[in-house]
Motif scaffolding. Structure first.
Motif, PDB file in Angstrom:
ATOM      1  N   GLU A   1      -3.212  -7.226 -11.220  1.00 49.42           N
ATOM      2  CA  GLU A   1      -4.512  -7.041 -10.560  1.00 49.42           C
ATOM      3  C   GLU A   1      -4.980  -5.599 -10.666  1.00 49.42           C
ATOM      4  O   GLU A   1      -6.175  -5.333 -10.807  1.00 49.42           O
ATOM      5  N   ARG A   2      -4.024  -4.651 -10.591  1.00 45.27           N
ATOM      6  CA  ARG A   2      -4.414  -3.240 -10.695  1.00 45.27           C
ATOM      7  C   ARG A   2      -5.050  -2.932 -12.053  1.00 45.27           C
ATOM      8  O   ARG A   2      -5.883  -2.036 -12.164  1.00 45.27           O
ATOM      9  N   ARG A   3      -4.649  -3.635 -13.091  1.00 45.79           N
ATOM     10  CA  ARG A   3      -5.216  -3.387 -14.423  1.00 45.79           C
ATOM     11  C   ARG A   3      -6.632  -3.958 -14.545  1.00 45.79           C
ATOM     12  O   ARG A   3      -7.373  -3.588 -15.451  1.00 45.79           O
ATOM     13  N   ARG A   4      -7.001  -4.858 -13.636  1.00 46.00           N
ATOM     14  CA  ARG A   4      -8.320  -5.499 -13.702  1.00 46.00           C
ATOM     15  C   ARG A   4      -9.340  -4.876 -12.761  1.00 46.00           C
ATOM     16  O   ARG A   4     -10.542  -5.084 -12.917  1.00 46.00           O
ATOM     17  N   THR A   5      -8.861  -4.145 -11.742  1.00 47.28           N
ATOM     18  CA  THR A   5      -9.772  -3.634 -10.718  1.00 47.28           C
ATOM     19  C   THR A   5      -9.654  -2.115 -10.599  1.00 47.28           C
ATOM     20  O   THR A   5      -8.792  -1.486 -11.210  1.00 47.28           O
ATOM     21  N   SER A   6     -10.483  -1.556  -9.779  1.00 47.77           N
ATOM     22  CA  SER A   6     -10.542  -0.103  -9.604  1.00 47.77           C
ATOM     23  C   SER A   6      -9.346   0.407  -8.803  1.00 47.77           C
ATOM     24  O   SER A   6      -9.027  -0.116  -7.728  1.00 47.77           O
ATOM     25  N   ASP A   7      -8.699   1.444  -9.314  1.00 50.78           N
ATOM     26  CA  ASP A   7      -7.588   2.074  -8.592  1.00 50.78           C
ATOM     27  C   ASP A   7      -8.079   2.725  -7.307  1.00 50.78           C
ATOM     28  O   ASP A   7      -7.388   2.692  -6.276  1.00 50.78           O
ATOM     29  N   LEU A   8      -9.239   3.323  -7.371  1.00 49.92           N
ATOM     30  CA  LEU A   8      -9.770   4.002  -6.192  1.00 49.92           C
ATOM     31  C   LEU A   8     -10.112   3.009  -5.088  1.00 49.92           C
ATOM     32  O   LEU A   8      -9.803   3.247  -3.912  1.00 49.92           O
ATOM     33  N   SER A   9     -10.718   1.896  -5.452  1.00 47.65           N
ATOM     34  CA  SER A   9     -11.067   0.911  -4.422  1.00 47.65           C
ATOM     35  C   SER A   9      -9.814   0.318  -3.790  1.00 47.65           C
ATOM     36  O   SER A   9      -9.801   0.006  -2.595  1.00 47.65           O
ATOM     37  N   HIS A  10      -8.761   0.181  -4.577  1.00 48.41           N
ATOM     38  CA  HIS A  10      -7.498  -0.315  -4.014  1.00 48.41           C
ATOM     39  C   HIS A  10      -6.931   0.685  -3.007  1.00 48.41           C
ATOM     40  O   HIS A  10      -6.485   0.298  -1.918  1.00 48.41           O
ATOM     41  N   ALA A  11      -6.959   1.970  -3.341  1.00 46.40           N
ATOM     42  CA  ALA A  11      -6.404   2.989  -2.444  1.00 46.40           C
ATOM     43  C   ALA A  11      -7.232   3.139  -1.175  1.00 46.40           C
ATOM     44  O   ALA A  11      -6.684   3.441  -0.103  1.00 46.40           O
ATOM     45  N   LEU A  12      -8.542   2.912  -1.267  1.00 48.78           N
ATOM     46  CA  LEU A  12      -9.427   3.125  -0.118  1.00 48.78           C
ATOM     47  C   LEU A  12      -9.760   1.849   0.650  1.00 48.78           C
ATOM     48  O   LEU A  12     -10.521   1.883   1.617  1.00 48.78           O
ATOM     49  N   ARG A  13      -9.175   0.734   0.233  1.00 48.16           N
ATOM     50  CA  ARG A  13      -9.484  -0.529   0.906  1.00 48.16           C
ATOM     51  C   ARG A  13      -9.015  -0.493   2.358  1.00 48.16           C
ATOM     52  O   ARG A  13      -8.215   0.358   2.756  1.00 48.16           O
ATOM     53  N   THR A  14      -9.482  -1.433   3.133  1.00 44.55           N
ATOM     54  CA  THR A  14      -9.072  -1.533   4.534  1.00 44.55           C
ATOM     55  C   THR A  14      -7.584  -1.861   4.608  1.00 44.55           C
ATOM     56  O   THR A  14      -7.112  -2.812   3.981  1.00 44.55           O
ATOM     57  N   PHE A  15      -6.870  -1.040   5.339  1.00 48.31           N
ATOM     58  CA  PHE A  15      -5.432  -1.266   5.533  1.00 48.31           C
ATOM     59  C   PHE A  15      -5.223  -1.645   6.991  1.00 48.31           C
ATOM     60  O   PHE A  15      -5.389  -0.837   7.893  1.00 48.31           O
ATOM     61  N   SER A  16      -4.900  -2.908   7.233  1.00 47.30           N
ATOM     62  CA  SER A  16      -4.804  -3.382   8.618  1.00 47.30           C
ATOM     63  C   SER A  16      -3.573  -4.243   8.821  1.00 47.30           C
ATOM     64  O   SER A  16      -3.665  -5.464   8.987  1.00 47.30           O
ATOM     65  N   PRO A  17      -2.397  -3.613   8.767  1.00 54.65           N
ATOM     66  CA  PRO A  17      -1.175  -4.385   9.024  1.00 54.65           C
ATOM     67  C   PRO A  17      -1.122  -4.809  10.479  1.00 54.65           C
ATOM     68  O   PRO A  17      -1.633  -4.107  11.369  1.00 54.65           O
ATOM     69  N   GLN A  18      -0.530  -5.963  10.731  1.00 57.19           N
ATOM     70  CA  GLN A  18      -0.347  -6.353  12.128  1.00 57.19           C
ATOM     71  C   GLN A  18       0.585  -5.348  12.785  1.00 57.19           C
ATOM     72  O   GLN A  18       1.532  -4.871  12.167  1.00 57.19           O
ATOM     73  N   PRO A  19       0.324  -4.995  14.032  1.00 57.08           N
ATOM     74  CA  PRO A  19       1.118  -3.949  14.699  1.00 57.08           C
ATOM     75  C   PRO A  19       2.603  -4.264  14.655  1.00 57.08           C
ATOM     76  O   PRO A  19       3.023  -5.393  14.857  1.00 57.08           O
ATOM     77  N   TYR A  20       3.375  -3.215  14.338  1.00 63.47           N
ATOM     78  CA  TYR A  20       4.830  -3.339  14.346  1.00 63.47           C
ATOM     79  C   TYR A  20       5.289  -3.503  15.782  1.00 63.47           C
ATOM     80  O   TYR A  20       4.836  -2.791  16.681  1.00 63.47           O
ATOM     81  N   ARG A  21       6.178  -4.464  16.004  1.00 67.84           N
ATOM     82  CA  ARG A  21       6.621  -4.758  17.363  1.00 67.84           C
ATOM     83  C   ARG A  21       7.337  -3.551  17.955  1.00 67.84           C
ATOM     84  O   ARG A  21       8.286  -3.042  17.378  1.00 67.84           O
ATOM     85  N   GLY A  22       6.891  -3.083  19.084  1.00 74.00           N
ATOM     86  CA  GLY A  22       7.567  -1.965  19.728  1.00 74.00           C
ATOM     87  C   GLY A  22       6.615  -1.116  20.543  1.00 74.00           C
ATOM     88  O   GLY A  22       5.455  -1.446  20.748  1.00 74.00           O
ATOM     89  N   LEU A  23       7.118   0.026  20.990  1.00 68.90           N
ATOM     90  CA  LEU A  23       6.350   0.948  21.810  1.00 68.90           C
ATOM     91  C   LEU A  23       5.296   1.642  20.958  1.00 68.90           C
ATOM     92  O   LEU A  23       5.567   2.090  19.855  1.00 68.90           O
ATOM     93  N   SER A  24       4.093   1.711  21.453  1.00 68.31           N
ATOM     94  CA  SER A  24       3.016   2.362  20.709  1.00 68.31           C
ATOM     95  C   SER A  24       3.031   3.852  21.018  1.00 68.31           C
ATOM     96  O   SER A  24       2.741   4.264  22.134  1.00 68.31           O
ATOM     97  N   LEU A  25       3.403   4.663  19.987  1.00 66.18           N
ATOM     98  CA  LEU A  25       3.366   6.110  20.119  1.00 66.18           C
ATOM     99  C   LEU A  25       2.183   6.621  19.323  1.00 66.18           C
ATOM    100  O   LEU A  25       1.935   6.196  18.197  1.00 66.18           O
ATOM    101  N   SER A  26       1.443   7.548  19.896  1.00 72.14           N
ATOM    102  CA  SER A  26       0.178   7.973  19.296  1.00 72.14           C
ATOM    103  C   SER A  26       0.367   8.790  18.033  1.00 72.14           C
ATOM    104  O   SER A  26      -0.501   8.804  17.166  1.00 72.14           O
ATOM    105  N   SER A  27       1.518   9.484  17.887  1.00 70.68           N
ATOM    106  CA  SER A  27       1.667  10.381  16.748  1.00 70.68           C
ATOM    107  C   SER A  27       3.133  10.708  16.524  1.00 70.68           C
ATOM    108  O   SER A  27       4.007  10.422  17.359  1.00 70.68           O
ATOM    109  N   ALA A  28       3.387  11.355  15.370  1.00 72.06           N
ATOM    110  CA  ALA A  28       4.737  11.827  15.078  1.00 72.06           C
ATOM    111  C   ALA A  28       5.158  12.902  16.085  1.00 72.06           C
ATOM    112  O   ALA A  28       6.326  13.009  16.449  1.00 72.06           O
ATOM    113  N   ARG A  29       4.192  13.676  16.554  1.00 72.10           N
ATOM    114  CA  ARG A  29       4.503  14.707  17.549  1.00 72.10           C
ATOM    115  C   ARG A  29       4.971  14.081  18.856  1.00 72.10           C
ATOM    116  O   ARG A  29       5.896  14.585  19.507  1.00 72.10           O
ATOM    117  N   ALA A  30       4.353  12.969  19.229  1.00 71.91           N
ATOM    118  CA  ALA A  30       4.780  12.276  20.450  1.00 71.91           C
ATOM    119  C   ALA A  30       6.200  11.747  20.296  1.00 71.91           C
ATOM    120  O   ALA A  30       6.991  11.764  21.251  1.00 71.91           O
TER     121      ALA A  30
END
Length: 690
Positions: free
Chosen positions: A38-67
């Motif tokens: 599929e990568r050979r048929r479509t735009s590399d940039l559009s693939h990298a910038l597409r919506t990334f919406s994984p279902q939340p990983y089960r666990g405690l929600s921490l706001s950042s790496a600093r937290a």
């Protein structure tokens, strides 16, 4: 004595059940999909910038790496450790906590989606150029997706190339799955710009030489445990610890394994899912570099400039990569009846505890089991089978003969349970030709004869040995030939796990005068102990490994097992010869090192002295025509011999000043050499079918 024997038997029984549980739940990888199509048929940039919406990983929600970092520093465990170290060293606790904060700052990841997108775009460009296909089993990804919703997940790939480092994140981004945090060696952090990019792609950096640094161990272990028990992100690490320079599986390292399992052992999480991942390459980008490292050429320092200079690899073809996501393994299921977690109830969870012998055994069994599952998921290319045949015929083979033998070996490998990426609807000669073309740096076909490169040519080869070049010498010719042999051997090594147990049975039968199963097993167990650092065997499972090797030989029709006797059939001549030849380079290398140590048994030596001495001794034997195994020049195998002999108490190690020196037990070394040559028998071992 009786209670110790009972405990040993109990641990061995638990080992058998643990590994049996893993193997019974090994699922077929299913169909593979080429994610580059599929990568050979479509735009590399559009693939990298597409919506990334994984279902939340089960666990405690921490706001950042600093937290996350703050949670680690504020933990009761770190408060206890810093107080303890301050008391031991007579330093203010504030200073210890500041040092802990600096360690964590150096170590911790800073995962950011924007950098994942940047790297995804770059990797797509690179992958499309160097790989024909990147094949992924989507059934495995579906199982992983389900596991991510239920319990903390530990991703455990094998490690054969630097490409391994971000390929898992690339695949998970492509399939909208949670991006992992990845354990990485500290040298990668020192690469200008690249180190920071890797950190922002989820890498956390671990020093290689931690030693007895109590504070560093505490920060690292609490950092890993906090990620696991909070469900902050999946954790990815290499259970083998290092990249394999020989492309064989390595025996697992247990430090990180214990860290990720501890939240379960302490009851801080209900379960943990371990996901073995098998990454297989038609051709590895670093093949020449790895071979030369084994011959003593220093490993280049990992730098950004070095990476830029290596961009010439983008001009070559590296065939296909297969990434097989194994079925998630439940630690809770593995632990049932195999480890007692009640011991952790006797001490507050936030305080450090020394693991019991039972816990250490359980962690070791789980780690070894994961490596075995990685091997089961490996995808072999036709070249791996061709390499097995070619290395048994150093003088070369007619193409027709190579084709015939490779096709025969394909049938044997499939009978033994291997997964093969053999092209469908393509003639066998085309498969041979395509494989040789891909590996043209190692092999050539002239006049219908297939030869490994690097052989000294009649009259000399001006292009291979330019005047004034240090390689224009007998030693230089040997090293050039050895580099090619080791490159070829690395691809053979990818298939060794398929054949090693029946090969050990075949060698044991060759050096055992009797055909009684018990006598053959005694030699099998000796060989397995001697080669315990060459191949991965689950500790305490020799009886089951022997039975498995015998059953494979029965399945392929080479052996019959009746009334405690092993009887060979007509098929044994070809099958037995091949299987013995598989281990011949290792047998000869071990015999060479044993001979060297016997002749120098009165001298104490360090490891730094040992490798050059053995290499020089081996070179002399090759030049004198007394040895034709170029693999004996491999520093990894030479080290494995030394430490195998140390395990078998034929060599002792003692600390002298700042160095550790080895001393040879000449009688024990000679006895091992005599057993290996079949001159005497090892001590009888009770035959077991645990």
């Amino acid at each position: 004595m009786g209670s110790n024997l009972f405990l040993l038997c109990l641990l061995l029984l638990q080992a058998y059940r643990c590994v049996q549980w893993c193997t019974e739940r090994t699922l077929e990888p299913g169909e593979f999909t080429d994610i580059l199509e599929e990568r050979r048929r479509t735009s590399d940039l559009s693939h990298a910038l597409r919506t990334f919406s994984p279902q939340p990983y089960r666990g405690l929600s921490l706001s950042s790496a600093r937290a996350l970092n703050q949670l680690v520093l504020d933990s009761q465990y770190m408060r206890y450790i810093t107080q303890e170290i301050g008391t031991e060293n007579g330093q203010p606790v504030e200073l210890i906590r500041e040092e802990a904060s600096r360690i964590l700052e150096e170590m911790s990841h800073n995962l950011q989606l924007s950098f994942i997108r940047l790297v995804c775009y770059t990797l797509t460009k690179v992958f499309k150029r160097v790989f024909r296909r990147i094949m992924v089993n989507e059934d495995g990804l579906n199982r992983l997706q389900q596991a991510l919703h239920e319990h903390p997940v530990i991703l455990m790939p094998n490690h054969r190339s630097y490409v391994d480092f971000l390929i898992i994140s690339y695949i998970l981004f492509t399939y909208d799955l949670s991006i992992p945090v990845i354990a990485a060696g500290i040298p990668l952090m020192g690469m200008k710009l690249i180190g920071e990019i890797l950190r922002r792609c989820g890498a956390f950096f671990i020093r290689r030489a931690i030693g007895a640094d109590k504070l560093y161990w505490a920060v690292l272990s609490e950092y890993v445990r906090t990620i696991v028990k909070t469900g902050y992100a999946p954790v990815e690490f290499y259970v083998e610890g290092l990249r394999s320079r020989t492309l064989k599986s390595l025996n697992p390292k247990l430090g990180m394994m214990h860290m990720v399992l501890e939240p379960f052992l302490k009851g801080e999480v209900y379960d943990i899912s371990l996901v073995p991942i098998s990454i297989s390459y038609d051709r590895v980008l670093e093949e020449s570099l790895l071979a030369h490292e084994l011959l003593g050429v220093p490993k280049p320092k990992e730098t950004t400039m070095g990476l830029l200079r290596s961009r010439t690899v983008l001009q070559d073809d590296y065939g296909s990569m297969h990434v097989c996501f194994g079925a998630p393994v439940s630690v809770r299921e593995l632990a049932k009846g195999r480890t007692n977690r009640l011991q952790y109830n006797l001490v507050p969870r936030d305080l450090p505890q020394k693991p019991s012998e039972e816990t250490q055994t359980f962690v070791s069994l789980v780690a070894h089991g994961v490596v075995c599952l990685q091997e089961k998921g490996a995808m072999l290319s036709p070249w791996s089978l061709m390499a097995l045949i070619l290395l048994q015929s150093p003088e070369g083979l007619a193409l027709d003969t190579l084709t015939q033998r490779t096709v025969w070996l394909r049938g044997l490998a499939l009978t033994f349970g291997a997964h093969l990426d053999w092209p469908a609807q393509v003639s066998e000669k085309e498969v041979m030709s395509s494989s040789m073309s891909l590996h043209r740096s190692v092999v050539r076909c002239e006049g219908g004869q297939v030869l490994l490169l690097g052989e000294p040519q009649p009259g000399g080869d001006a292009s291979a040995s330019p005047e004034g070049d240090a390689s224009a010498s007998p030693e230089g010719d040997v090293l050039k030939r050895a580099a090619v042999v080791l490159m070829c051997a690395s691809y053979r090594n990818q298939a060794l796990h398929v054949f090693v147990r029946p090969s050990l049975v075949a060698v044991a039968m060759a050096i055992t005068p009797s055909r009684r199963k018990e006598d053959v097993f005694t030699h099998f167990k000796f060989l397995q102990e001697l080669f315990s650092l060459e191949f991965v065997f689950v500790p305490g499972m020799a009886g089951q490994d022997f039975e498995h090797g015998c059953s494979l030989l029965v399945r392929c029709g080479a052996l019959q097992s009746t009334d405690g006797e092993l009887m060979v059939t007509e098929q044994w001549a070809q099958t037995g010869y091949f299987l013995r030849a598989v281990l011949q380079p290792f047998m000869q290398t071990y015999q060479v090192v044993i001979r060297h140590l016997t002749e120098n048994s009165g001298k104490e030596f360090t490891e730094r002295q040992y490798i050059p001495a053995v290499r020089s001794y081996t070179m002399k034997l090759i030049l004198a025509g007394e040895l034709d195994t170029y693999e004996a020049l491999s520093s990894d195998t030479q080290k494995n011999v030394l430490y195998a002999l140390l395990r078998m108490e034929a060599v002792t190690k003692a600390k002298t000043g700042d160095q550790r020196e080895f001393k040879v037990n000449k009688a024990a070394i000679q006895r091992i050499g005599d057993i290996l040559a079949g001159r005497i028998s090892p001590q009888s071992s009770a035959y077991s079918r645990l």
